[in-house]
Design an enzyme around this catalytic site. Sequence first.
Site, PDB file in Angstrom:
ATOM      1  N   HIS B  39       0.843  -1.202   0.000  1.00 12.83           N
ATOM      2  CA  HIS B  39       0.000   0.000   0.000  1.00 12.83           C
ATOM      3  C   HIS B  39       0.876   1.249   0.000  1.00 12.83           C
ATOM      4  O   HIS B  39       2.097   1.152   0.055  1.00 12.83           O
ATOM      5  CB  HIS B  39      -0.974   0.009   1.190  1.00 12.83           C
ATOM      6  N   HIS B  41       1.468   3.789   2.034  1.00 10.94           N
ATOM      7  CA  HIS B  41       2.111   4.463   3.166  1.00 10.94           C
ATOM      8  C   HIS B  41       3.627   4.441   2.978  1.00 10.94           C
ATOM      9  O   HIS B  41       4.200   3.467   2.474  1.00 10.94           O
ATOM     10  CB  HIS B  41       1.747   3.798   4.497  1.00 10.94           C
ATOM     11  N   ASP B  43       6.117   4.081   4.900  1.00 13.75           N
ATOM     12  CA  ASP B  43       6.942   3.031   5.511  1.00 13.75           C
ATOM     13  C   ASP B  43       6.854   1.718   4.719  1.00 13.75           C
ATOM     14  O   ASP B  43       7.478   0.727   5.072  1.00 13.75           O
ATOM     15  CB  ASP B  43       6.583   2.812   6.990  1.00 13.75           C
ATOM     16  N   HIS B  44       6.083   1.751   3.612  1.00 17.48           N
ATOM     17  CA  HIS B  44       6.006   0.573   2.747  1.00 17.48           C
ATOM     18  C   HIS B  44       6.449   0.857   1.323  1.00 17.48           C
ATOM     19  O   HIS B  44       6.774  -0.074   0.588  1.00 17.48           O
ATOM     20  CB  HIS B  44       4.570   0.018   2.751  1.00 17.48           C
ATOM     21  N   HIS B 128      -7.423  -1.358   5.708  1.00 19.32           N
ATOM     22  CA  HIS B 128      -6.358  -0.448   6.153  1.00 19.32           C
ATOM     23  C   HIS B 128      -6.411   0.917   5.456  1.00 19.32           C
ATOM     24  O   HIS B 128      -6.694   1.922   6.077  1.00 19.32           O
ATOM     25  CB  HIS B 128      -4.985  -1.109   5.989  1.00 19.32           C
ATOM     26  N   ASP B 149       0.128  -4.064   5.960  1.00 21.37           N
ATOM     27  CA  ASP B 149      -0.740  -3.619   7.049  1.00 21.37           C
ATOM     28  C   ASP B 149      -2.177  -3.972   6.680  1.00 21.37           C
ATOM     29  O   ASP B 149      -2.558  -3.816   5.517  1.00 21.37           O
ATOM     30  CB  ASP B 149      -0.643  -2.093   7.238  1.00 21.37           C
ATOM     31  N   GLU B 174       1.794  -8.431  10.085  1.00 21.63           N
ATOM     32  CA  GLU B 174       2.147  -7.281  10.930  1.00 21.63           C
ATOM     33  C   GLU B 174       1.612  -7.536  12.338  1.00 21.63           C
ATOM     34  O   GLU B 174       0.654  -8.300  12.512  1.00 21.63           O
ATOM     35  CB  GLU B 174       1.546  -5.990  10.344  1.00 21.63           C
ATOM     36  N   HIS B 385       6.796  -5.830  12.033  1.00 18.57           N
ATOM     37  CA  HIS B 385       6.110  -4.531  12.167  1.00 18.57           C
ATOM     38  C   HIS B 385       5.490  -4.397  13.553  1.00 18.57           C
ATOM     39  O   HIS B 385       4.302  -4.094  13.704  1.00 18.57           O
ATOM     40  CB  HIS B 385       5.029  -4.435  11.061  1.00 18.57           C
TER      41      HIS B 385
END
Lengths: 819, 582
Positions: B39, B41, B43-44, B128, B149, B174, B385
Amino acid sequence: MPIPDVLTEKVNRLLTLLTCYKLPNDDTLLEKLLNWIDGVVHRTVKCKDRSQDSAWLFLQDISAVEFLKTCSRMSDSNVELLTFALKLCGCVVDVYFTELETNHTISALLQNALMPDHWDHPSVRCALLQMLHSVWQTQTGRCWFSQKDCMTQVKRCIFDSSIFVVNAAIKLMSLCIVDLTNDEPTDMDGLLDFVMQPLHSDTSLSQGDSNVTQTTVPLQQSLAVLQGVCKDRQLAELLLCERDLIGCLCKVLLLRTDCAKSYEATLDLISVLFTADAVSEVHRLHLKTTALSLAESGHFLAALQLTRRLLQSSSETYTSDLGLTELLQSPLKVTVGENQQHLTDALWEHMKRTLVDRRAHTQLLRESLTALRDLKVQQDCLPLLAALLTYTQKEADPGSSPLVTNVMGCSKVQQLTLDVLCRILEDDNLEATTEVTLQIFQCCVTFLNSSLTSAAMCGKTFQCLCLVLRHLSHLSQLHPAVDGREEEAGGVLDLLHVTLQRSLCDMKWETRDSAVEFVGSLVSQMSGSDVIVEWVIDRGVVEGVWQCVMDGESYVRAAALTSLGLLSEVSRVWEHISVTIGQNDVVEKVTAIVQNDTEAFARRAAIDLLAKLWRQDLVDSTRSHDIEKVMRNAIYDFDWEVKLRVLTFWEQVQGALGPQPVKPDGTKRGHDDITSVLQPLCDCGGLTVLLEAFDDYDKAVQKKACVMLRTLKTSYALNDIEPIPEDAKYTVCGQDSVNEHGVSKTTKKVASRDVAEFIRWLSSVDLDSVCVRADQSIDGYADNPQSLVDDLLTSLERIEHMTDTDGEESGEENVIDCY
Amino acid sequence: MMDCGMHMGYNDERRFPDFSYITRNGKLTDHLDCVIITHFHLDHCGALPYMSEMVGFDGPIYMTHPTKAICPILLEDYRKITVERKGETNFFTSDMIKSCMKKTVAVSLHQTVQVDSELEIKPYYAGHVLGAAMFHVKVGSQSVIYTGDYNMTPDRHLGAAWVDKCQPDLLITESTYATTIRDSKRCRERDFLKKVHDSVDKGGKVLIPVFALGRAQELCILLETYWERMNLKVPIYFSLGLTEKANHYYKLFITWTNQKIKNTFVQRNMFEFKHIKAFERIYADNPGPMVVFATPGMLHGGLSLQIFKKWCTSENNMVIMPGYCVAGTIGWKILNGHRKIEFENRQTVEVKMSVQYMSFSAHADAKGIMQLVRQCEPRHVMLVHGEEKKMEFLSKKIRDEFGVKCFMPANGETVTIPILHPIPIDVSLNLLKHDTVSQAAQDSPAPKRSKVIHGALVMRDSALRLMEPRQAMKELGLPEHEIRFTSTLTLEDDGQPTKTADKIYQLIKRHFGRHSIQQSSDGNISLSESVLVKVSGVDDDIEKEILVSWSLQVSLCHLVKLNSMSLVAMSSNNIGSNILSV
């Protein structure tokens, strides 16, 4: 910058709290603090007169030694605290080694780390190695290092499951070996024996890493340590001469072809040896023999990988060693059916048989092409590459190929081939035959017309096409009247036209984007070619680009606008645009994009285009005014890069409108004179833009505005003007809130219309300090030690408060801890 | 490579993964078949352009359609934030983001994508955020599910995560909330709305720092619904430009939202808000109450920080942080109780406004994680995570409840998971029938109980078949050999051997009536054509010799178990009580 006393107090409080409470979960702040302390120590170590050095005084005043002593004596298991203590010890050991070891603090920390409960955690092992690394680097620390037999722990960590620990151990071991070379050769020999164990044992090599025991270091780790060691030329030569390192490595290459990582590590080590310039001709010959042996025994991939390293070691080798060069090119030659000249027939036949397997064929081609790309080969490879490209194109259409379709992952091979071709074709002095360039052209067009071509391939193909057309043009093959090849030239352009039109209308935005970028690049690079310019005009290419300005995808719109800008630089093309589309329509459309487009990429490109049209005087005065109006309003855009481009435009306007600050007779201009020269800038809204940008929340925009204002101030010597008194400012501006830069709403309103007011404001504002503040990054503030320590104290004080009030630590509201 | 994110706590080389652990030489293309992004975000996906354009990767990057559309927006936003930091010289450009996105391949939910001849991937809905997916990655008979996530609870605009019962060898999940169970969402929402309402009632201004896309839309729907219900007139604003953009993407990808949104869409678009308007900078100075959604989400720059600076000195105002804040940011500082904030120009401001934290991040809680494990039945689980201590607890729960191994490797650790390789074997129909019949004859088998089946395993042309030995021998053209066991016993019985044979025949018939028992004319007895009993001896001799012979197969099947010690000498009077045990 001196370190304030209050910081020392805060650090001491922090260290006290750390020993009492659990460390915060997020360790980034602690890491940053440790980095800062490390920096302080480095500063003070270099300082000659420490008595006056605030860094030294700071280190003397903080209770780091006490803290470390406390940590070393803590019996309960607090892994995070121990990790922090080990790292902190590593930072300060350079300064405090004697004090720490007098109290046996370092030894106690070491023992603490070795306790099974602590040793289990990779963070502890890693931190210990960092500490030992720092200890080793202090001269006095080495004795301690040896006395405590720390090398045993380092060796232990070579077998670790954590890659960070392994790397730290490798780094430390390499350092130790290098440092021991002159001081303690016996110890060094012992270490080298340990490290080179797996290289000496045929059994160990052939059994592989799965059979590694705890006493035999794994081969990869062994090679990694040697890579660190061999960066030192003296050691590299010693290993090559006294320990027959090349012989060992050749053995590894022959026995470990099945293990890609070990093989790659061996090749890396060979590269390091070449870089250290330690490899003699004898060694090189040995390696070459190994490469040929690998090829003869059927390990072609391994052979090619080794060959690449050998050829990379020297460009002379590439040109002079025909055997190796041919070995490298052999997969390509076999694929396209060429014969060999410098290798044995048996090897050639073996290669042919190997290439029947699809996977092997692809692998070898890719390896060969990667090598050719990295070696930056000369143009003699061009025909071979063109032939390969044709082959892969036929591969995509199996029905037409007379050959067995056995190249898997064709597009990867195609991509690589195009990569190499692009490199070669970039050379302006390339001498390529017409046949070869036409062959490449044909292949490119076929790829672009195929529905199987991926988006990434499409981009590369267009890039290659642009380059190859340059060379076709140089050959004048596109000129109808030359050599009777009119039909061919016409055919090339026809084909190009069809392909381009198809790509401009493709379903995928990536293809449309690449196509429209291609047009811009082509015209820009070949603006001197009448044939190309005529083709662009006559074949509706311009109209195609114009259509893309209204595309549904923002990237395509942006690319189309950029290409339009490049097209406008060619006068004939711009004339054509003015006639067919019309300047008004162009400006209106692009203006609409600036004002209404939802995507910043498109708005940026639109701003660039308008600025270009204005700068090059390509539009009439009415349109110029329209552009200025758009640029005034665009300063309120939400995108920072749009605003930056707007300011760049106004910088040009400033440059164009503003006369020299000094009169032709050499005298400076007076105040009234300056007012009159700035009036045009004021009238067209330039001052408004500057003031708005100066007050912007985007730092980059603020800074640029600040720099422009400073230039203005300096250019017109506005420093000489007496600033108005502060209360007078309020009298003029009325009661109004003034922001930190002294720009009130009313000031902005008045000064943007009244040049005199603007000058007064400009002369009073401290632009230098605003520039400095705008230059400061958020992290520059956030990472400063005061802020770091404050944040850490806040976290710990919260925990302290919760513990005192028997509260629970809660990460979130409304969340029930179920366990 | 599963995801390619950045660490928001660092602004140097530590913000990106260290790709030298994959290779130090050249591009990553030779070492990676593909990259999967779950996705948008950061951090991904935050390190994706760095990896593909600066380190070098030319292979395919797979992500869902919404992720592909939205990623560039967030990457651009991140680029902008980073430009404001020093040391950003080695950072990707806008063109690099575009080149990176050209390498992406969009995939649809439940679409099986063949990456190459061995590797296939399949995305599943993860909840999410819009477009988030979990990926099932398969090579041959081995598979892994990587969740990214996810959220097992539906919310106002997204559905709940779901995955097939695909029994992967490994589930990588996660574990952000490994030991927590979320309370009722309604309570949190009520609390949030109450706080906002109370604040605006008092004439205060409410600032809600958000990231452009993601949870902001959830909060917008929440406020819109409430404002409509309560007939409130206080203005709500959202950053200009982002409203239209968000609207556009949510309309475009309506099929990725939950059922309610889809159903309502026919009548009206839930993302066209009546009460939420576009914000302009000058509004921040307007008197009177208002609610503003502004980016970025951690108050680390941009418009949200600008507004915060203006409003923070008033006690009537409020800031609500709806998500995680990285340590060191202004958002983090105020959440941790800092009341004096120093800004970059050495200006210190006293924060008098109310600071609230209300987590609306949509991660699975402990119950949700267990539910997913139950749903897909993995053979092993790996937790990522999350925080170590909490992961330890959850790991034990998983081991206890599901009986599967659970790993939680630290950063940089290698875990080797042994996998049993299932080998597909065809079973011949004859063997199945034969086995079923014989097992049915023995007892009434429980339908779901596993049974043992015996046969000969034949491998031909890389295909394996289990068949009856006789059939196998026939196919292979092998001669059949029979192994027989023979045991001779001595029995005392008067009379002729034939009479003794008759007695034995009657005995066997009484006890093994179900089996086929035959007596030949010469007195020999055969039981199920496998066991032979022959009586020999002299007429006058009381001692008779009983020869019992049985085949190996019979022995294995325990149809006949001859224990010579259990052969009881038959008395002439009481043969019936002596059993020739079979």
